[in-house]
Write a protein that holds these residues in place. Structure first.
Motif, PDB file in Angstrom:
ATOM      1  N   ARG A 112       1.394  19.230  36.028  1.00  0.00           N
ATOM      2  CA  ARG A 112       2.173  19.923  36.724  1.00  0.00           C
ATOM      3  C   ARG A 112       1.179  20.171  38.613  1.00  0.00           C
ATOM      4  N   CYS A 113       2.146  19.952  39.553  1.00  0.00           N
ATOM      5  CA  CYS A 113       1.630  19.916  40.594  1.00  0.00           C
ATOM      6  C   CYS A 113       2.873  20.459  41.665  1.00  0.00           C
ATOM      7  N   GLY A 114       2.101  22.208  41.461  1.00  0.00           N
ATOM      8  CA  GLY A 114       3.578  23.051  42.053  1.00  0.00           C
ATOM      9  C   GLY A 114       4.810  23.914  41.554  1.00  0.00           C
ATOM     10  N   ASP A 115       5.342  24.080  42.327  1.00  0.00           N
ATOM     11  CA  ASP A 115       6.498  25.035  41.696  1.00  0.00           C
ATOM     12  C   ASP A 115       7.326  23.851  42.492  1.00  0.00           C
ATOM     13  N   GLY A 116       8.763  24.156  41.921  1.00  0.00           N
ATOM     14  CA  GLY A 116       9.664  22.838  42.782  1.00  0.00           C
ATOM     15  C   GLY A 116      10.550  22.627  43.686  1.00  0.00           C
ATOM     16  N   ALA A 117      10.232  24.179  44.733  1.00  0.00           N
ATOM     17  CA  ALA A 117       9.812  23.887  46.067  1.00  0.00           C
ATOM     18  C   ALA A 117       8.772  23.030  47.285  1.00  0.00           C
ATOM     19  N   GLU A 118       8.160  23.542  46.293  1.00  0.00           N
ATOM     20  CA  GLU A 118       6.958  22.159  47.104  1.00  0.00           C
ATOM     21  C   GLU A 118       6.917  20.588  46.262  1.00  0.00           C
ATOM     22  N   MET A 119       8.176  20.777  45.004  1.00  0.00           N
ATOM     23  CA  MET A 119       8.888  19.865  44.468  1.00  0.00           C
ATOM     24  C   MET A 119       9.349  18.474  45.356  1.00  0.00           C
ATOM     25  N   ASP A 120       9.924  19.233  45.930  1.00  0.00           N
ATOM     26  CA  ASP A 120      11.321  19.797  46.914  1.00  0.00           C
ATOM     27  C   ASP A 120      11.365  18.728  48.061  1.00  0.00           C
ATOM     28  N   ALA A 121      10.275  19.837  48.852  1.00  0.00           N
ATOM     29  CA  ALA A 121       9.191  19.530  49.883  1.00  0.00           C
ATOM     30  C   ALA A 121       9.144  18.029  49.629  1.00  0.00           C
ATOM     31  N   PHE A 122       8.128  17.196  48.882  1.00  0.00           N
ATOM     32  CA  PHE A 122       7.496  16.184  48.397  1.00  0.00           C
ATOM     33  C   PHE A 122       8.498  15.290  48.525  1.00  0.00           C
ATOM     34  N   SER A 123       9.619  15.010  47.645  1.00  0.00           N
ATOM     35  CA  SER A 123      10.430  14.419  47.686  1.00  0.00           C
ATOM     36  C   SER A 123      11.604  14.182  48.546  1.00  0.00           C
ATOM     37  N   ALA A 124      11.777  15.359  49.249  1.00  0.00           N
ATOM     38  CA  ALA A 124      12.502  14.556  50.641  1.00  0.00           C
ATOM     39  C   ALA A 124      12.031  13.890  51.790  1.00  0.00           C
ATOM     40  N   LEU A 125      10.476  13.778  51.497  1.00  0.00           N
ATOM     41  CA  LEU A 125      10.131  13.116  52.975  1.00  0.00           C
ATOM     42  C   LEU A 125      10.219  11.780  53.302  1.00  0.00           C
ATOM     43  N   ASP A 126      10.834  11.754  54.425  1.00  0.00           N
ATOM     44  CA  ASP A 126      11.706  10.099  54.868  1.00  0.00           C
ATOM     45  C   ASP A 126      10.585   8.823  54.857  1.00  0.00           C
ATOM     46  N   THR A 127      11.307   8.241  54.782  1.00  0.00           N
ATOM     47  CA  THR A 127      10.385   6.620  55.073  1.00  0.00           C
ATOM     48  C   THR A 127      11.147   6.067  56.522  1.00  0.00           C
ATOM     49  N   GLN A 128      11.747   6.276  57.232  1.00  0.00           N
ATOM     50  CA  GLN A 128      11.881   5.980  57.916  1.00  0.00           C
ATOM     51  C   GLN A 128      11.438   6.780  58.743  1.00  0.00           C
ATOM     52  N   PRO A 129      11.641   6.294  60.397  1.00  0.00           N
ATOM     53  CA  PRO A 129      10.786   5.100  61.266  1.00  0.00           C
ATOM     54  C   PRO A 129       9.753   4.639  60.613  1.00  0.00           C
ATOM     55  N   ASP A 130       9.380   3.856  60.323  1.00  0.00           N
ATOM     56  CA  ASP A 130       7.743   3.414  60.082  1.00  0.00           C
ATOM     57  C   ASP A 130       7.027   3.581  61.096  1.00  0.00           C
ATOM     58  N   ASP A 131       6.326   4.898  61.608  1.00  0.00           N
ATOM     59  CA  ASP A 131       5.208   4.963  63.112  1.00  0.00           C
ATOM     60  C   ASP A 131       4.318   5.610  62.110  1.00  0.00           C
ATOM     61  N   ALA A 132       3.549   6.120  63.567  1.00  0.00           N
ATOM     62  CA  ALA A 132       2.340   6.833  63.411  1.00  0.00           C
ATOM     63  C   ALA A 132       2.430   7.974  63.089  1.00  0.00           C
ATOM     64  N   GLN A 133       3.575   8.547  63.141  1.00  0.00           N
ATOM     65  CA  GLN A 133       3.864  10.423  62.322  1.00  0.00           C
ATOM     66  C   GLN A 133       4.515  10.617  61.188  1.00  0.00           C
ATOM     67  N   THR A 134       5.662   9.102  60.901  1.00  0.00           N
ATOM     68  CA  THR A 134       5.899   9.521  59.610  1.00  0.00           C
ATOM     69  C   THR A 134       4.613   9.206  58.571  1.00  0.00           C
ATOM     70  N   GLN A 135       3.761   8.256  58.922  1.00  0.00           N
ATOM     71  CA  GLN A 135       2.646   8.085  58.556  1.00  0.00           C
ATOM     72  C   GLN A 135       1.534   9.249  58.190  1.00  0.00           C
ATOM     73  N   ALA A 136       1.669   9.428  59.269  1.00  0.00           N
ATOM     74  CA  ALA A 136       1.046  10.937  59.152  1.00  0.00           C
ATOM     75  C   ALA A 136       1.566  12.353  58.451  1.00  0.00           C
ATOM     76  N   GLU A 137       2.776  12.808  58.498  1.00  0.00           N
ATOM     77  CA  GLU A 137       3.226  13.336  57.607  1.00  0.00           C
ATOM     78  C   GLU A 137       3.143  12.825  55.850  1.00  0.00           C
ATOM     79  N   THR A 138       2.874  11.323  55.669  1.00  0.00           N
ATOM     80  CA  THR A 138       2.882  11.088  54.426  1.00  0.00           C
ATOM     81  C   THR A 138       2.343  11.329  54.239  1.00  0.00           C
ATOM     82  N   ASP A 139       0.906  10.748  54.491  1.00  0.00           N
ATOM     83  CA  ASP A 139      -1.223  11.233  54.519  1.00  0.00           C
ATOM     84  C   ASP A 139      -0.683  12.673  53.787  1.00  0.00           C
ATOM     85  N   ALA A 140      -0.575  13.159  54.893  1.00  0.00           N
ATOM     86  CA  ALA A 140      -0.592  15.292  54.578  1.00  0.00           C
ATOM     87  C   ALA A 140      -0.090  15.144  53.617  1.00  0.00           C
ATOM     88  N   ALA A 141       1.323  14.585  52.399  1.00  0.00           N
ATOM     89  CA  ALA A 141       1.733  15.285  52.031  1.00  0.00           C
ATOM     90  C   ALA A 141       0.937  15.135  50.819  1.00  0.00           C
TER      91      ALA A 141
END
Length: 500
Positions: free
Chosen positions: A144-173
């Motif tokens: 298990r890796c967190g509760d439902g709300a935390e899993m929701d936030a991880f699942s909903a991350l966008d993959t576009q646009p392919d830029d530094a901000q998106t990458q930083a958000e992905t790395d942090a997540a």
């Protein structure tokens, strides 16, 4: 989310621990024959894909099997494996048990066999059908890796646009997700790998009373079967590996091949759509542009679905989910067309099915078990430069499906991995039948002859149709070939091919 394209057969059936124990190969289990017989009883917690209990079936029975948490300490702490059995229906000619792993890694074999058992009725006449939740999955000390709300936030991350901000958000997540896994399941994380799961299967073989393991592995289940056949070749009975993985591939190789596979399946979907009246466009370029416009719009303007939102990340996950089976293509067409009209229910349903999200907001362990097993099965821990190179190459193959793959999460995983599960040969085992599909997006066909060559006792069957998993496609040629081998021991001839 940077999609973890799980090598899972499941979609086709639904349409703090810094320890280093796992860095060394675990000791062989010295006494599988001492396993106690299983006490089968009523199944009490089965689930359908929508999270509801299935219709009661009097034939299904369930049991638990204690196995060592750490096989290097077989007398130490135990982990309880959850098992399910559908007893053989025939009155004569019984062949023992046929054990299934339906893929993932991280899929619940207990729930999947309960849902899909009727698809194996020909085999069920002579075999008890048996499956299990592998260690680290659902009822078997599920990660298990967190509760439902935390899993929701991880699942909903966008993959576009392919830029530094998106990458930083992905790395942090990714870092947050890995930290939650360590917090919630740190004790089991070092021990969920495929080598340990193979030793568990030999315990299962002994517990059901079979001198040899008869086995049907799909997708990731093919790697589990290959590892079993390498560790226990003398115990291999009749073994089928459908939708095979090549265990030797690196994270980068795996990502690029799978990206190409999903892009190929997506293009096949579009071509099939425009042959009839297609709600996405009159021709492939137009349909593709319309889907691109939808996904781009969702990065800034998600669609409200009840109290949730369909994000670009969830929408693209829903698209990938539907590509696992050709049977899901009409639903995908409808879902995309509805989303273009600001109705995101179908795409959100597809994404939730893929991620294992229940209607009440809870999750099964699919999304957590998949990286836990994948990362422990690899010593690779890619650095930033390698991940960037992988993603750049994948995006050139497919702007829709290109990403850095599993390596991005494994690079921050809290426990080390081992490459032992990458080395398979099955020397000395009985014949193994490998079935590869030409149109498989998740385990592309090129992996089938590679695994066949690695397994010294294997023969390859080629299916020329679409979808992930040949047997579950319903193709009669594949089913007759596999049934003849499992029921009658008839090994397919070299070069056996089933047309689409």
């Amino acid at each position: 989310m940077r999609r973890l394209l799980a090598a899972a057969a499941l979609m086709t059936m639904a349409a703090a621990c810094g320890t280093t124990q796992n860095a060394q190969p675990p000791a062989a289990d010295p006494s599988p024959a001492a396993v106690q017989p299983l006490a089968w009883g009523a199944c009490t917690d089965l689930q359908r894909p929508d999270g509801e209990p299935p219709e009661a079936k009097s034939t299904e029975v369930c049991a638990t099997l204690p196995v060592p948490l750490d096989y290097a300490k077989p007398g130490g702490e135990k982990l309880n494996l959850a098992l399910i059995k559908i007893p053989a229906t025939g009155k004569s000619g019984k062949l023992g048990s046929l054990v299934f792993n339906f893929g993932g890694p991280g899929g619940s074999g207990v729930d999947t066999l309960a849902q899909a058992g009727k698809a194996f009725s020909v085999l069920n006449a002579r075999y008890d059908l048996v499956s299990f939740d592998p260690r680290g999955v659902e009822r078997s000390a599920g990660v298990r890796c967190g509760d439902g709300a935390e899993m929701d936030a991880f699942s909903a991350l966008d993959t576009q646009p392919d830029d530094a901000q998106t990458q930083a958000e992905t790395d942090a997540a990714n870092k947050k997700f890995a930290g939650l896994c360590e917090k919630d399941s740190g004790k089991v994380l070092p021990y969920v790998g495929t080598v340990n799961a193979a030793q568990d299967m030999d315990r299962i073989r002994a517990a059901v009373g079979d001198p040899k393991l008869n086995y049907f592995g799909m997708s990731y289940g093919t790697q589990l079967g290959a590892v079993y056949a390498t560790k226990f070749p003398a115990n291999v009975g009749r073994m089928v590996l459908d939708a095979p993985l090549d265990p030797t591939v690196t994270f980068e190789q795996r990502t690029l091949v799978q990206t190409a596979g999903f892009q190929q399946a997506y293009e096949s979907f579009l071509r099939a759509c425009v042959k009839e009246k297609c709600a996405l466009g009159d021709d492939v370029p137009t349909a593709n542009r319309n889907v691109d416009k939808l996904l781009s719009r969702l990065t800034t303007d998600p669609i409200k679905v009840g109290d949730r939102e369909l994000t670009q990340g969830l929408a693209s996950t829903g698209v990938a989910a539907a590509l696992y089976s050709e049977l899901s293509w009409p639903l995908l067409e409808t879902g995309l067309a509805e989303a273009m009209k600001d109705n995101g229910e179908i795409l959100l349903y597809l994404a939730d099915s893929y991620a294992g999200r229940n209607p009440n907001g809870t999750y099964n362990t699919q999304m957590s078990s998949f990286p836990a097993i994948t990362c422990v099965d690899n010593a690779e821990r890619p650095g930033a430069a390698e991940l960037e190179r992988t993603e750049d190459a994948a995006l050139k193959i497919s702007p829709l499906f290109g990403n850095a793959g599993s390596g991005s999460l494994c690079s921050v995983w809290p426990v080390p991995g081992s490459d032992e599960a990458k080395h398979v040969d099955a020397t000395g085992s009985g014949p193994i039948v490998v079935v590869g599909g030409k149109g498989d997006p998740a385990t592309p066909y090129e992996w089938a002859p590679k695994l066949t060559a690695q397994l010294k006792t294997a023969v390859l069957v080629t299916y020329k149709g679409e979808g992930h998993g040949a047997y579950m496609s319903g193709d009669r040629c594949v089913q007759k070939t596999v049934d003849a081998y499992l029921n009658d021991g008839k090994v397919p001839a070299e070069g056996t091919t089933c047309p689409a």
